[in-house]
Design a protein around this motif. Sequence first.
Motif, PDB file in Angstrom:
ATOM      1  N   ASP A  12       0.986  -1.015  -0.097  1.00  0.00           N
ATOM      2  CA  ASP A  12       0.145   0.027   0.126  1.00  0.00           C
ATOM      3  C   ASP A  12       0.848   1.266   0.044  1.00  0.00           C
ATOM      4  OD1 ASP A  12      -1.506   2.319   1.637  1.00  0.00           O
ATOM      5  OD2 ASP A  12      -3.246   0.820   0.927  1.00  0.00           O
ATOM      6  N   LEU A  13       1.835   1.236   0.895  1.00  0.00           N
ATOM      7  CA  LEU A  13       2.815   2.538   0.847  1.00  0.00           C
ATOM      8  C   LEU A  13       3.647   2.603  -0.560  1.00  0.00           C
ATOM      9  CD1 LEU A  13       4.120   1.922   4.633  1.00  0.00           C
ATOM     10  CD2 LEU A  13       2.537   3.678   3.828  1.00  0.00           C
ATOM     11  N   GLU A  14       4.060   1.487  -1.157  1.00  0.00           N
ATOM     12  CA  GLU A  14       4.813   1.524  -2.004  1.00  0.00           C
ATOM     13  C   GLU A  14       4.060   2.296  -3.334  1.00  0.00           C
ATOM     14  OE1 GLU A  14       7.996  -1.130  -4.855  1.00  0.00           O
ATOM     15  OE2 GLU A  14       6.603  -1.963  -3.414  1.00  0.00           O
ATOM     16  N   LYS A  15       2.803   2.234  -3.184  1.00  0.00           N
ATOM     17  CA  LYS A  15       1.923   2.725  -4.324  1.00  0.00           C
ATOM     18  C   LYS A  15       1.598   4.365  -4.212  1.00  0.00           C
ATOM     19  CE  LYS A  15      -0.653  -1.487  -5.103  1.00  0.00           C
ATOM     20  NZ  LYS A  15      -1.963  -2.507  -4.828  1.00  0.00           N
ATOM     21  N   ASN A  16       1.475   4.606  -2.637  1.00  0.00           N
ATOM     22  CA  ASN A  16       1.380   5.887  -2.176  1.00  0.00           C
ATOM     23  C   ASN A  16       2.087   7.000  -1.883  1.00  0.00           C
ATOM     24  OD1 ASN A  16      -1.921   5.888  -2.468  1.00  0.00           O
ATOM     25  ND2 ASN A  16      -1.425   3.990  -0.858  1.00  0.00           N
ATOM     26  N   ILE A  17       3.587   6.509  -1.875  1.00  0.00           N
ATOM     27  CA  ILE A  17       4.468   7.592  -1.497  1.00  0.00           C
ATOM     28  C   ILE A  17       5.693   7.438  -2.596  1.00  0.00           C
ATOM     29  CG2 ILE A  17       4.197   7.383   0.843  1.00  0.00           C
ATOM     30  CD1 ILE A  17       6.718   5.674   1.405  1.00  0.00           C
ATOM     31  N   ASP A  18       6.456   8.197  -2.776  1.00  0.00           N
ATOM     32  CA  ASP A  18       7.467   8.489  -3.948  1.00  0.00           C
ATOM     33  C   ASP A  18       8.653   7.422  -3.712  1.00  0.00           C
ATOM     34  OD1 ASP A  18      10.058   9.749  -2.810  1.00  0.00           O
ATOM     35  OD2 ASP A  18       8.342  11.137  -2.348  1.00  0.00           O
ATOM     36  N   ARG A  19       9.377   6.820  -4.572  1.00  0.00           N
ATOM     37  CA  ARG A  19      10.224   5.699  -4.638  1.00  0.00           C
ATOM     38  C   ARG A  19      11.386   5.899  -3.396  1.00  0.00           C
ATOM     39  NH1 ARG A  19       9.721   0.574  -5.245  1.00  0.00           N
ATOM     40  NH2 ARG A  19      11.574  -0.595  -5.405  1.00  0.00           N
ATOM     41  N   SER A  20      12.001   7.316  -3.424  1.00  0.00           N
ATOM     42  CA  SER A  20      13.006   7.412  -2.660  1.00  0.00           C
ATOM     43  C   SER A  20      12.583   7.486  -1.274  1.00  0.00           C
ATOM     44  CB  SER A  20      13.519   9.100  -2.967  1.00  0.00           C
ATOM     45  OG  SER A  20      12.586   9.936  -2.683  1.00  0.00           O
ATOM     46  N   ARG A  21      11.444   7.979  -0.904  1.00  0.00           N
ATOM     47  CA  ARG A  21      11.043   7.807   0.402  1.00  0.00           C
ATOM     48  C   ARG A  21      10.853   6.559   0.746  1.00  0.00           C
ATOM     49  NH1 ARG A  21       9.787  12.911   2.112  1.00  0.00           N
ATOM     50  NH2 ARG A  21       9.233  14.489   0.573  1.00  0.00           N
ATOM     51  N   PHE A  22      10.149   5.482  -0.219  1.00  0.00           N
ATOM     52  CA  PHE A  22       9.870   4.301   0.275  1.00  0.00           C
ATOM     53  C   PHE A  22      11.169   3.475   0.668  1.00  0.00           C
ATOM     54  CE2 PHE A  22       7.410   0.349   0.258  1.00  0.00           C
ATOM     55  CZ  PHE A  22       8.274  -0.520   0.008  1.00  0.00           C
ATOM     56  N   GLU A  23      12.171   3.701  -0.181  1.00  0.00           N
ATOM     57  CA  GLU A  23      13.306   2.998  -0.213  1.00  0.00           C
ATOM     58  C   GLU A  23      14.092   3.406   1.039  1.00  0.00           C
ATOM     59  OE1 GLU A  23      14.660   0.328  -1.812  1.00  0.00           O
ATOM     60  OE2 GLU A  23      13.017   0.402  -3.271  1.00  0.00           O
ATOM     61  N   THR A  24      14.202   4.542   1.491  1.00  0.00           N
ATOM     62  CA  THR A  24      14.731   5.169   2.680  1.00  0.00           C
ATOM     63  C   THR A  24      14.109   4.684   3.833  1.00  0.00           C
ATOM     64  OG1 THR A  24      15.582   6.919   1.266  1.00  0.00           O
ATOM     65  CG2 THR A  24      15.560   7.226   3.745  1.00  0.00           C
ATOM     66  N   TRP A  25      12.689   4.799   4.002  1.00  0.00           N
ATOM     67  CA  TRP A  25      12.003   4.725   5.159  1.00  0.00           C
ATOM     68  C   TRP A  25      11.491   3.296   5.488  1.00  0.00           C
ATOM     69  CZ3 TRP A  25      14.435   8.136   7.768  1.00  0.00           C
ATOM     70  CH2 TRP A  25      14.758   9.576   7.233  1.00  0.00           C
ATOM     71  N   VAL A  26      10.973   2.963   4.471  1.00  0.00           N
ATOM     72  CA  VAL A  26      10.098   1.704   4.476  1.00  0.00           C
ATOM     73  C   VAL A  26      10.638   0.383   4.235  1.00  0.00           C
ATOM     74  CG1 VAL A  26       7.832   0.703   3.821  1.00  0.00           C
ATOM     75  CG2 VAL A  26       7.837   3.059   4.054  1.00  0.00           C
TER      76      VAL A  26
END
Length: 446
Positions: A12-26
């Motif tokens: 769900d998060l991967e679809k709704n936040i940008d790629r750099s934020r996802f890779e960094t925080w999630v």
Amino acid sequence: MHEILWKSIRDDLEKNIDRSRFETWVAPLSVSSNSDATKLILCAPNQFICDFLSTNYKDSFLSISKKLSLSVNEVDFKVENNLVAQIHEQEIQVATNTSSSPQKNLYPLLNKRFSFDSFIVGSGNEFAKSAALAVAEAPGKTKFNPLLFYGGVGLGKTHLLQAIGNFILSLGKNYKVSYVTSEEFYLEFIDAIKTNTTKKFTEKYRTSDILLVDDLQFFAGKESTQEEFFYVFNTLYQNGKQLVLTSDLPPSALQGLQDRLVSRFQWGLCIDIQPPNLETRVAILKKKAEEDSLNIPETVLYYIAEHVSSNIRELEGVVIRLLAYASITKTDITIDLVTSVLKKSYDKGNSRISIEEVIEKVANYYKVPINNIREKNRRKEVAICRQIAMYITKSITNHSLKTIGLNFGGRDHSTVIHAVQTTEKLKKTDETLLRDINYIISMLKN
């Protein structure tokens, strides 16, 4: 059970936040074995990521969790023991490879509040934020080296500088980040000379992967310190390390600095950060009110934003004062209270007027380019405009002589005194000049 839940949350998060934020925080997170039916505990690789997620993403994680599982009512973050051990081993490794302490190498004195997520973007700083994020994601690998932000006091230069450092540290790649103000660099250097530890001082900064230096203008006149910084700069630049710098003025307007230093500051990308427009000021106030759990009516926020326009620091200061007044007097936050607070906050009643506004009004009135007033331009008509702008700034604001001088091309306070005395003398015999000054002041006050 929680592994399946976590996979769904990740998707769900991967679809709704940008790629750099996802890779960094999630992406670095995993489910802790201590999770139970009602509580989802996620493991992060370091405490910084835990703190960041708790502050910025906890509600989002919980909201998604509740949608997917009726039993989960709490989400928490922690550093798992084996990950703590890994970080400890990394710190030991860094300590054996450098002369500085691991604590300073991995965790410099950065304010965790200064992150990219907490930085309010507007038309005056959008480009600066984008460039800062690009550097943070690939330090030393972009063409933005050095990256230099310049602009007036309280516009977010330090916020962006430290956000870069915090972001890079969160990547967990053993980057050595060094953050220092020019004044701290100067004092450390003097202390190193006194204690005969200049080699250790030099090694500390020349072995950095990312060097963040705040307030370059205070290097002015300090020749030996400039010499040392010149060699630090060259070493890092030649080794492909990242330099990020801030200044109150563009490099070309910095007086008292060696030409070779100024030239190097211009090698990369220099970005002007402008004062926030009305919409950005309102957004900043809303963010500050949320952080302090203040319930401030929208009309009041707009009123503050319309009457405080010089910088972000002043905006946040008004909110803090409102909180204090409302608590002490036990009254609601209204426009009347705001008016009272603003009136009591300024001794002269006009200190909300910024130096930038004075320079702009004088430049527009006399049809002189704004940059000419700040820079080393000695043409007679420019010099007169500069003196008038200094005189008006000293007359209607509470800024010190030193601050005024710095905002007029890094000039000395004695130059400001001379400008004020000269203009004061001319006013007594030149009625046109007197009329011009009074008109400009009335425009500023209105």
